[in-house]
Design an enzyme around this catalytic site. Structure first.
Site, short mmCIF file in Angstrom:
data_model
loop_
_atom_site.label_atom_id
_atom_site.label_comp_id
_atom_site.label_asym_id
_atom_site.label_seq_id
_atom_site.Cartn_x
_atom_site.Cartn_y
_atom_site.Cartn_z
N ASP A 34 -7.65 -32.94 -29.61
CA ASP A 34 -7.30 -31.81 -30.47
C ASP A 34 -8.56 -31.47 -31.28
O ASP A 34 -9.49 -32.28 -31.37
CB ASP A 34 -6.11 -32.13 -31.38
CG ASP A 34 -5.46 -30.85 -31.90
OD1 ASP A 34 -6.11 -29.78 -31.83
OD2 ASP A 34 -4.32 -30.91 -32.39
C1 BGC Z 1 -4.14 -27.46 -33.00
C2 BGC Z 1 -4.07 -27.31 -31.50
C3 BGC Z 1 -4.89 -26.11 -31.10
C4 BGC Z 1 -6.30 -26.29 -31.58
C5 BGC Z 1 -7.23 -25.16 -31.21
C6 BGC Z 1 -5.55 -27.46 -33.52
O1 BGC Z 1 -5.54 -27.40 -34.90
O2 BGC Z 1 -3.48 -28.64 -33.39
O3 BGC Z 1 -2.75 -27.18 -31.08
O4 BGC Z 1 -4.81 -25.95 -29.71
O5 BGC Z 1 -6.30 -26.40 -32.99
O6 BGC Z 1 -6.93 -24.02 -31.90
#
Ligand code: BGC
Length: 736
Positions: A268
């Site tokens: 993530d």
């Molecule tokens: C989120 C993800 C997301 C990523 C990119 C993170 O903060 O938890 O679900 O895909 O950001 O935007």
């Protein structure tokens, strides 16, 4: 002699790259899309330098990672997910890139998709999403989210598919197949135990082994084993004290070991914290280091990422070998050969009328009718008279907001616009529509005066349509912070109650994606859950309100009367202030908890009304007994029953099958969802429904022997229209 090859990396970039591949006669295997992926992977790997390999496993911008330019291997380009393709952000910040050609289709949120209980729609939803991603030049779509809705307060429930692991898995599998049919990878997230936003970067989930396997992992397992997903995103939080993005037990032992996952594990954004752990514990691609993926910017250069120069240094000084690196690179190459460099990859389509129509169909099927006293809905277009629409959510475009799931829709019809347009087209002479805001989040000082104005108008109209609920921003249905309260914000409870006193013909339509308290439920004539329904939200809502669409959605989570009726809260386990998230309620999540405690929810899991009525009869099993060895051999029990439409409208009904282990040496929930089918039944007609149950339907996870087991004995097969609406049952004996 030296040969040159033209490689079309991706048709959507229409880029042609000429590469020199040395003095060979044959085309290199990795460029030949007709060859098996594994052969291409080995060939490409053998041509790469150490630096090229390390470059490939970390980001080069907010949403992309490098390919191998020398070899004509393209970059990976990712995008959120999960309800549409996110607008472009700047190369190196969360600012908008300011493009004018990136406004796409906003599909209803995943909770709305889950509420359709329609696998075919989930497939079409995924397919359309994949087409939009393909058109936008993406090869990885960051979705679906399949974290279990453990608490109504979790800020990201709108990105997930409900409280039940079977339902979430059944809806995720066709979604993923649909996306990947376009040779765009889905990326199922957030693995695992990301069930609250509060302290998401630091909390350690304390959950017992059995609950982990029975509740929190099955949807991910289905994504891997049944859908063949090509990418998985690790979660921010910790499990067993290790961050989930480099968690040995989750990633190496379970995901890649037990489940045989051969795709990439993506961190993530900002979920990587340590080079050695990232090397050893199963992370393949690092994104967003030193950001929280949402708001925090960083000036950490990409070559300083954990899996960049620090990794190279460890290899060069002999602390790390290259075996793990090759495994990571193989996975990334596999991803590219499955997607951007796959044979016959198409071009996709974007913001098309077909996608809009599909978004509308999903919205229509996801809307859940919870209450309908005296057939208050649908409104009769010939007689509805003076309609007063009240509420901030009637004019809110909800595709915007929510954090990383925010969308920039090419168009979004609000509920008020949808109703006005419906009336203009269908009943301009018989219905008038007026609007009162009633409440404003940005002007609490106006609260009383707006309420008084709405209540005064309510006295002088034939019907009130109240649009309230939550909003997709911090502290409501938003990312990184959980909801602050179970009730509706901005004084809505008082407003609804006053409106009902002023005009008993009050219909409440909730725009939200989590359960909310409804102290006014008895006062409302009807209650409808309309979700964040995307580009076509207002049109779908208007069609349900005026009866052109007969609602058929069913709740993918329990609506508790009180937050204390939810296991995570009843046990005092949910905490905003602690870095330990104790899952004290164990496997008793959602209806499993209310069953255990005998608490009547306000509206149970699986519940939803129609404008017609259905009757179930004749629940029968294909056999009353089955042996363990037959189940092991893949034999199934078929449950059959008849659903009769006893009303005057065509409708759709979702038949749910729950399994109850009557006597077991291991503690088991009272019943668990193990099958469902949505059928269309014409007015006065009937449908035969057959639902198969295999071994998995009877198994539970034995945490002593660490495996799934079916224990012989008596089972009950319960058929119903909701988890609290069991209308028939049959007995099954599983023999040794
Ligand atoms: C989120 C993800 C997301 C990523 C990119 C993170 O903060 O938890 O679900 O895909 O950001 O935007």
């Amino acid at each position: 002699m030296k040969k040159h090859y033209i490689i079309y990396c991706t048709a959507s970039f229409a880029a042609a790259i000429t590469v020199s591949v040395g003095s060979i006669d044959a085309q290199p295997a990795y460029l030949d899309a007709s060859r098996p992926v594994e052969e291409r992977v080995e060939d490409a790997l053998s041509r790469m330098t150490l630096e090229e390999k390390v470059a490939m496993i970390h980001a080069q911008s907010k949403f992309s990672s490098p390919g191998v330019p020398r070899l004509g291997i393209p970059e990976n380009r990712m995008s959120d997910g999960p309800h549409g393709v996110r607008a472009e952000v700047a190369w190196n910040s969360w600012e908008s890139a300011g493009w004018t050609n990136d406004a796409g289709t906003a599909f209803p949120c995943l909770e709305a998709l889950a509420a359709t209980w329609n696998r075919d729609l989930a497939f079409r939803y995924g397919k359309a999403l994949g087409e939009e991603a393909l058109y936008r030049g993406k090869n990885v779509l960051l979705g679906p989210g399949v974290n279990i809705v453990r608490t109504p307060l979790c800020g990201r429930n709108h990105e997930y598919m409900g409280e039940d692991p079977y339902l979430a898995g059944q809806m995720a599998v066709p979604y993923i197949r649909g996306v990947q049919q376009n040779k765009v990878s889905a990326c199922v997230k957030h693995f695992a135990l990301n069930n609250q936003e509060e302290r998401r970067l630091s909390y350690n989930a304390e959950v017992d082994e059995r609950t982990l396997h029975e509740i929190y992992l099955p949807a991910f397992k289905a994504a891997v084993q049944d859908a063949g997903v090509w990418a998985v995103m690790g979660a921010y939080n910790k499990y067993l004290g290790e961050h989930c993005c480099h968690n040995k037990y989750l990633l190496c032992d379970i995901l890649k070991g037990d489940w045989g996952f051969d795709g990439v594990v993506v961190s993530d954004w900002g979920g990587t914290h340590d080079t050695m752990q990232a090397i050893r514990n199963g992370l393949d691609m690092e994104f967003g280091t030193n950001t929280d993926g949402l708001s925090i910017e960083t000036d950490t250069p990409y070559n300083e990422y954990y899996l960049a120069d620090p990794y190279l240094e460890l290899i060069e000084n002999g602390t790390a070998g290259t075996e793990e690196l090759d495994d990571k690179v193989r996975r990334v190459l596999r991803l590219i050969f499955r997607t951007t460099m796959a044979e016959d990859r198409g071009f996709g389509s974007f913001a098309s009328p077909e996608h809009s129509a599909l978004a509308r169909t999903v919205a229509e099927e996801g809307i859940v009718l919870l209450k309908n006293r005296n057939g208050s809905l649908p409104l009769n277009p010939d007689k509805a008279g003076k309609v007063l629409v009240v509420g901030g959510n009637a004019i809110l475009k909800t595709s915007w907001g929510g954090g990383s799931a925010e969308l920039k829709p090419e168009h979004e019809i609000t509920p008020l616009e949808g109703i006005r347009e419906y009336v203009r087209k269908n009943c301009p002479g018989t219905v008038t529509v007026t609007y009162e805001q009633g409440y404003r989040w940005d002007r609490p000082d106006l609260g009383d005066s707006l309420r008084f104005a709405a209540v005064a108008k309510a006295k002088d109209c034939d019907v009130v349509l109240y649009f309230g609920g939550l909003q997709k921003w911090d502290g409501k249905d938003g990312e990184s912070i959980d909801r602050q309260e179970y009730g509706l914000p901005y004084g809505q409870d008082k407003l609804i109650s006053d409106l009902a006193d002023a005009n008993p013909n009050l219909n409440v339509i909730l725009v939200a994606a989590s359960a909310v308290a409804m102290p006014w439920a008895d006062k409302a004539q009807s209650i409808t859950y309309a979700w964040y329904s995307g580009s076509e939200a207002g049109n779908a809502i208007a069609e349900v309100i005026f009866g052109d669409v007969n609602p058929s959605g069913k709740l993918p989570f329990t609506i508790y009367r009180d937050l204390a009726d939810c296991g995570a809260h009843a046990t005092g386990a949910y905490s905003r202030d602690s870095d330990t998230a104790e899952y004290r309620e164990g496997m008793y999540v959602g209806y499993r908890w209310t069953d255990l405690k005998g608490t009547a929810p306000l509206y149970p899991f699986g519940y939803g009304l129609s404008y017609t009525a259905f009757e179930y009869s004749g629940v029968k099993l294909s056999r009353q007994e089955i042996s363990l060895s037959d189940l092991d051999d893949g034999e199934e029990i078929t449950v059959s029953l008849t659903v009769r439409n006893t009303g005057e409208r065509d409708g759709k009904e979702t038949v749910q099958i729950y399994v109850r282990d009557v006597k077991s040496s291991l503690e088991r929930p009272y019943k668990e969802l193990k099958g469902f089918e949505k059928v269309s039944v014409p007015a006065g007609g009937q449908a035969e429904v057959n639902i198969s149950l295999g071994k998995d339907a009877f198994a539970c996870y034995d945490d002593v022997d660490d495996c799934w087991k079916v224990e012989p004995g008596r089972f009950e097969i319960l058929a119903g229209h909701s988890s609290d609406g069991i209308t028939g049952k049959a007995r099954l004996e599983i023999r040794q």
